[in-house]
Design a protein around this motif. Structure first.
Motif: not given
Ligand code: 5AD
Ligand code: FES
Length: 357
Positions: A72-73, A163, A165, A203, A233-235, A310-311
């Motif tokens: 995701y990162c 995290r 995660e 996330l 939120p996961f983005v 990261l997002y």
């Molecule tokens: N969306 C949201 N959070 C993210 N992280 C990494 N990629 C994403 C993403 N696409 C978060 C992870 C990590 C933190 C540093 O950033 O949960 O633990």
């Protein structure tokens, strides 16, 4: 609604036994009056147990090199689009000095999983920062051998963020091609055993997951008896293998998850995480009224900020530390709260005597 009593928030805190997964799922599906009751209960519990002060922690993103490939990162090792940077130890120490100037009692030093900063280098940075005067230090640099966590503690590391995660093992394996769930959990235990205050979280809205995984992640974070619970939120990031994933349809679920965490963890520090601003206008402000009591203004020098995405849609990319400092004060006051004076150490009555489960 099979467990309507879960929305009876007259008796707070909730009973000491944890709710079941299906009860948490019911809470995650709250709508209308129930939803209002959930948010106002979270705000009341926050006020009563951790107070009306918002703790500020200035965050420095000091390196975007990463050896891992979390799917995701945006700074995953395989992403060749990223321009990589590393700050020098003296630049990092200077940033901690800036944190004091801005009146932040804590500096958070975060990076990708970058072994360029070995244990000696990190301990040197910690010791120099502590020598300059009082400042709480949080590290967020990933998985290290237990011995390194002990040395970080001895050199002045107060807290650590990492995290888990997700607590869903299959999902963890799918998201982390080069990481292991049990190893992550053993690192979290080692951090706690080293006497460091522990922050972790997950996330919200991961692909291949639903309300059951989310409910179990909420319960897992609660069972860990964390000093700090940071979730966002996961983005979906187009530069990653999960770029085609979607946000949740019911976007209130992102807030509901935090509100439920507050009800189950009255004494935890809960930050209004940056990613809330990526998908909601003033999302962090709103979260402060739905359970959160911590805000983490960015103090990374402006030149580096675009490279620590990261997002997508990350806020504060075009701002510098001064602007975030001003903005943060405005936001805290806009939601009618005050800024805390002290370092904001763990408020858990059982700290430091508890285990990661
Ligand atoms: N969306 C949201 N959070 C993210 N992280 C990494 N990629 C994403 C993403 N696409 C978060 C992870 C990590 C933190 C540093 O950033 O949960 O633990
Ligand atoms: Fe960075 Fe608002 S907190 S601009």
């Amino acid at each position: 609604m099979s467990h309507p009593s879960i929305f009876d928030f007259e008796e707070l805190p909730l009973a000491p036994e944890l709710p079941s997964t299906s009860q948490v799922i019911d809470m995650l599906q709250a709508q209308g009056e129930e939803l209002k009751a959930l948010y106002s209960a979270a705000d009341r519990v926050r006020s009563r147990f951790v107070g009306d002060e918002v703790h500020l922690r200035g965050i420095v993103e000091f390196s975007n090199y990463c050896r891992l490939n979390c799917n995701y990162c945006g700074i995953r090792a395989c992403n060749r689009q990223v321009h990589r940077y590393r700050m020098t130890p003296s630049q990092i120490i200077d940033m901690a000095f800036r944190a004091r100037v801005y009146g932040y009692p804590t500096v958070v030093l975060q990076s990708g999983e970058d072994l360029h900063y070995n244990v000696e280098t990190m301990c040197h940075i910690l010791e120099e920062i502590k020598r300059d005067g009082p400042l709480a230090i949080t590290l967020s640099i990933g998985e290290r051998p237990a011995e390194e966590y002990r040395r970080f503690r001895a050199s002045g590391c107060d807290r650590y963020l990492m995290r888990f995660e997700t607590a869903n093992r299959e999902l963890f394996a799918y998201l982390h091609p080069d990481d292991d769930y049990d190893y992550r959990m053993s690192c979290l235990q080692a951090i706690r055993d080293a006497g460091i205050q522990l922050g972790s979280g997950f996330l919200i809205g991961l692909p291949r997951s639903g309300m059951e995984t989310l409910a179990n992640d909420i319960l897992h974070a609660t069972r860990m008896k964390l000093d700090m619970i940071g979730c966002g939120p996961f983005v979906p990031n187009p530069d990653t293998p999960l770029g085609d994933a979607r946000l949740l349809e019911d976007t209130e679920v992102y807030y509901k998850a935090i509100a439920i965490l507050r009800l189950l963890n009255p004494y935890a520090h809960i930050p209004a995480t940056t990613a809330f601003d990526a998908i909601f206008k003033d999302g962090r402000n709103l979260l402060l009224t739905r359970g959160a009591n911590v805000f983490m203004p960015n103090i990374t020098p402006r030149d580096f900020r675009p490279d620590y995405q990261l997002y997508p849609n990350k806020p504060c990319i075009d701002e510098d530390g001064d602007q975030c400092a001003l903005c943060t004060r405005g936001r805290v006051h806009a939601v009618g709260r005050k800024i805390a004076d002290g370092p904001g150490h763990s408020l858990r009555p059982d700290w430091p005597d508890r285990n990661v489960t």
